[in-house]
Design a protein around this motif. Structure first.
Motif, PDB file in Angstrom:
ATOM      1  N   GLY A 209       0.786  -1.224   0.000  1.00  0.00           N
ATOM      2  CA  GLY A 209       0.000   0.000   0.000  1.00  0.00           C
ATOM      3  C   GLY A 209       0.815   1.269   0.000  1.00  0.00           C
ATOM      4  O   GLY A 209       0.299   2.335  -0.366  1.00  0.00           O
ATOM      5  N   TRP A 210       2.089   1.194   0.397  1.00  0.00           N
ATOM      6  CA  TRP A 210       2.918   2.401   0.390  1.00  0.00           C
ATOM      7  C   TRP A 210       3.049   2.972  -1.013  1.00  0.00           C
ATOM      8  O   TRP A 210       2.943   4.180  -1.208  1.00  0.00           O
ATOM      9  N   VAL A 211       3.297   2.129  -2.003  1.00  0.00           N
ATOM     10  CA  VAL A 211       3.485   2.642  -3.356  1.00  0.00           C
ATOM     11  C   VAL A 211       2.158   2.824  -4.087  1.00  0.00           C
ATOM     12  O   VAL A 211       1.991   3.801  -4.824  1.00  0.00           O
ATOM     13  N   CYS A 212       1.212   1.902  -3.883  1.00  0.00           N
ATOM     14  CA  CYS A 212      -0.077   2.058  -4.558  1.00  0.00           C
ATOM     15  C   CYS A 212      -0.829   3.272  -4.022  1.00  0.00           C
ATOM     16  O   CYS A 212      -1.416   4.043  -4.782  1.00  0.00           O
ATOM     17  N   GLY A 213      -0.800   3.448  -2.705  1.00  0.00           N
ATOM     18  CA  GLY A 213      -1.452   4.612  -2.118  1.00  0.00           C
ATOM     19  C   GLY A 213      -0.814   5.911  -2.547  1.00  0.00           C
ATOM     20  O   GLY A 213      -1.502   6.895  -2.844  1.00  0.00           O
ATOM     21  N   ALA A 221       6.372   6.790  -7.515  1.00  0.00           N
ATOM     22  CA  ALA A 221       6.657   5.683  -6.604  1.00  0.00           C
ATOM     23  C   ALA A 221       7.349   4.555  -7.352  1.00  0.00           C
ATOM     24  O   ALA A 221       7.094   4.325  -8.535  1.00  0.00           O
ATOM     25  N   VAL A 222       8.236   3.872  -6.631  1.00  0.00           N
ATOM     26  CA  VAL A 222       8.896   2.675  -7.163  1.00  0.00           C
ATOM     27  C   VAL A 222       8.711   1.556  -6.154  1.00  0.00           C
ATOM     28  O   VAL A 222       8.687   1.782  -4.946  1.00  0.00           O
ATOM     29  N   ALA A 223       8.586   0.314  -6.664  1.00  0.00           N
ATOM     30  CA  ALA A 223       8.143  -0.771  -5.798  1.00  0.00           C
ATOM     31  C   ALA A 223       8.906  -2.060  -6.024  1.00  0.00           C
ATOM     32  O   ALA A 223       9.431  -2.318  -7.107  1.00  0.00           O
ATOM     33  N   ASP A 229       0.585 -10.027  -5.979  1.00  0.00           N
ATOM     34  CA  ASP A 229       0.146  -8.654  -5.712  1.00  0.00           C
ATOM     35  C   ASP A 229       0.056  -7.911  -7.043  1.00  0.00           C
ATOM     36  O   ASP A 229       1.000  -7.224  -7.456  1.00  0.00           O
ATOM     37  N   PRO A 230      -1.057  -8.021  -7.759  1.00  0.00           N
ATOM     38  CA  PRO A 230      -1.137  -7.387  -9.077  1.00  0.00           C
ATOM     39  C   PRO A 230      -1.229  -5.868  -9.043  1.00  0.00           C
ATOM     40  O   PRO A 230      -0.913  -5.210 -10.044  1.00  0.00           O
ATOM     41  N   ALA A 231      -1.645  -5.279  -7.917  1.00  0.00           N
ATOM     42  CA  ALA A 231      -1.918  -3.838  -7.882  1.00  0.00           C
ATOM     43  C   ALA A 231      -0.727  -2.976  -8.319  1.00  0.00           C
ATOM     44  O   ALA A 231      -0.892  -2.072  -9.141  1.00  0.00           O
ATOM     45  N   PRO A 232       0.493  -3.199  -7.794  1.00  0.00           N
ATOM     46  CA  PRO A 232       1.601  -2.348  -8.256  1.00  0.00           C
ATOM     47  C   PRO A 232       1.849  -2.461  -9.758  1.00  0.00           C
ATOM     48  O   PRO A 232       2.189  -1.460 -10.412  1.00  0.00           O
ATOM     49  N   PHE A 233       1.664  -3.658 -10.324  1.00  0.00           N
ATOM     50  CA  PHE A 233       1.898  -3.849 -11.750  1.00  0.00           C
ATOM     51  C   PHE A 233       0.817  -3.173 -12.582  1.00  0.00           C
ATOM     52  O   PHE A 233       1.093  -2.619 -13.650  1.00  0.00           O
ATOM     53  N   VAL A 234      -0.431  -3.191 -12.096  1.00  0.00           N
ATOM     54  CA  VAL A 234      -1.488  -2.428 -12.754  1.00  0.00           C
ATOM     55  C   VAL A 234      -1.174  -0.941 -12.652  1.00  0.00           C
ATOM     56  O   VAL A 234      -1.330  -0.191 -13.625  1.00  0.00           O
ATOM     57  N   GLY A 235      -0.710  -0.501 -11.477  1.00  0.00           N
ATOM     58  CA  GLY A 235      -0.322   0.894 -11.317  1.00  0.00           C
ATOM     59  C   GLY A 235       0.773   1.294 -12.297  1.00  0.00           C
ATOM     60  O   GLY A 235       0.740   2.389 -12.875  1.00  0.00           O
ATOM     61  N   GLU A 236       1.728   0.401 -12.513  1.00  0.00           N
ATOM     62  CA  GLU A 236       2.794   0.671 -13.483  1.00  0.00           C
ATOM     63  C   GLU A 236       2.217   0.747 -14.894  1.00  0.00           C
ATOM     64  O   GLU A 236       2.555   1.652 -15.669  1.00  0.00           O
TER      65      GLU A 236
END
Length: 271
Positions: A209-213, A221-223, A229-236
């Motif tokens: 949540g640190w990077v997605c938030g 943000a970099v992660a 955990d698909p969320a950071p990759f969707v965010g990218e």
């Protein structure tokens, strides 16, 4: 100094890439939850597009190297070490950029038992390069919904790295920080920094949540992220997270230190 061949071998030997301990069942469950927009899987991201499970499998195959076959439903997942190495290079470029500018950074983890040392070394190097490593909202209470119900945590900083600890000193397991996917800690930290008149981070470094938030709020943000955990990759993919490094985020803490040395060397931040 760690060269590419040595690091590739380490990634495979340590289980950071190649066949990892994360199971296909775990990953598919997370993809189903994300597709249903379950907050437990979104971890602070509000996707701009509709992501079904098939689209998520295709994304994760492209970004991480997992099987693109929806019929592959069991066994251990796989991370392509070449994708990990390429992402580490991109990660290092972002650190080098903020270091050149002496820009403020915020570093936080929801995986303190595994990743605290990785981030702490980055914090030391960035501080030595002239970056302000921010520590807003130190000691602030954060209420997070867990599978055990609502829990109150305190935001703390260890060696420049933000994490949450249980507010109840009698509850074991939180002495070094609690595992969390919640975006509430980073929202609390960023709100406190803004209320104090800044500075605000020009780069947020972390996971979960640190990077997605942070990315959802418009902060670069970099992660580091696992394949479940698909969320950071969707965010990218949607442009909210700059770089995501695919790796197993649950191995021994010391296994991540060669990655730290590699990143610092590539960023010209070796101490």
């Amino acid at each position: 100094m760690v060269d590419v061949e040595e690091l590739r071998g380490h990634l495979l030997a340590a289980g950071l890439a190649g066949a990892v301990r994360t199971t296909r069942e775990e990953s598919l469950r997370s993809y189903r939850l994300f597709a249903a927009r379950d907050p437990r899987a979104l971890i602070g991201l509000d996707p701009a597009s509709s992501w079904g499970q098939r689209e998520l499998i295709e994304l994760m195959a492209n970004r991480c190297g997992v099987s693109a076959d929806p019929g592959h439903t069991s066994g251990h997942d796989v991370i392509d070490p070449e994708r990990t190495l390429a992402a580490l290079d991109a990660y290092a470029e972002r650190l080098a950029d903020v270091a050149r500018r002496g820009a403020p950074v915020l570093i936080g983890t929801g995986h303190p038992h595994r990743l605290l040392d990785f981030y702490a070394v980055l914090a030391d190097a960035l501080s030595a390069a002239g970056c302000a490593v921010l520590t807003p909202a130190q000691g602030r209470c954060v209420d997070i919904t867990t599978r055990f119900g609502l829990r109150t945590y305190n935001l703390a900083y260890v060696r420049g790295v933000a994490l949450v600890r249980g507010a109840d000193p009698e509850r074991p397991g939180c002495e070094t920080g609690a595992h969390t996917h919640s975006p509430l800690p980073v929202r609390t930290a960023l709100a406190a920094a803004a209320d104090a008149g800044g500075p605000l981070p020009e780069l947020v470094i972390g996971d979960h949540g640190w990077v997605c938030g942070a990315g959802q709020l418009g902060f670069e943000a970099v992660a580091l992220a696992d394949v479940n955990d698909p969320a950071p990759f969707v965010g990218e993919a949607e442009g909210r997270v700059s770089v995501v490094v695919p790796l197993d985020d649950g191995v021994r803490a010391d296994y991540y230190l060669p990655l730290t040395r590699y990143v610092l060397n590539r960023a010209c931040l070796s101490q």
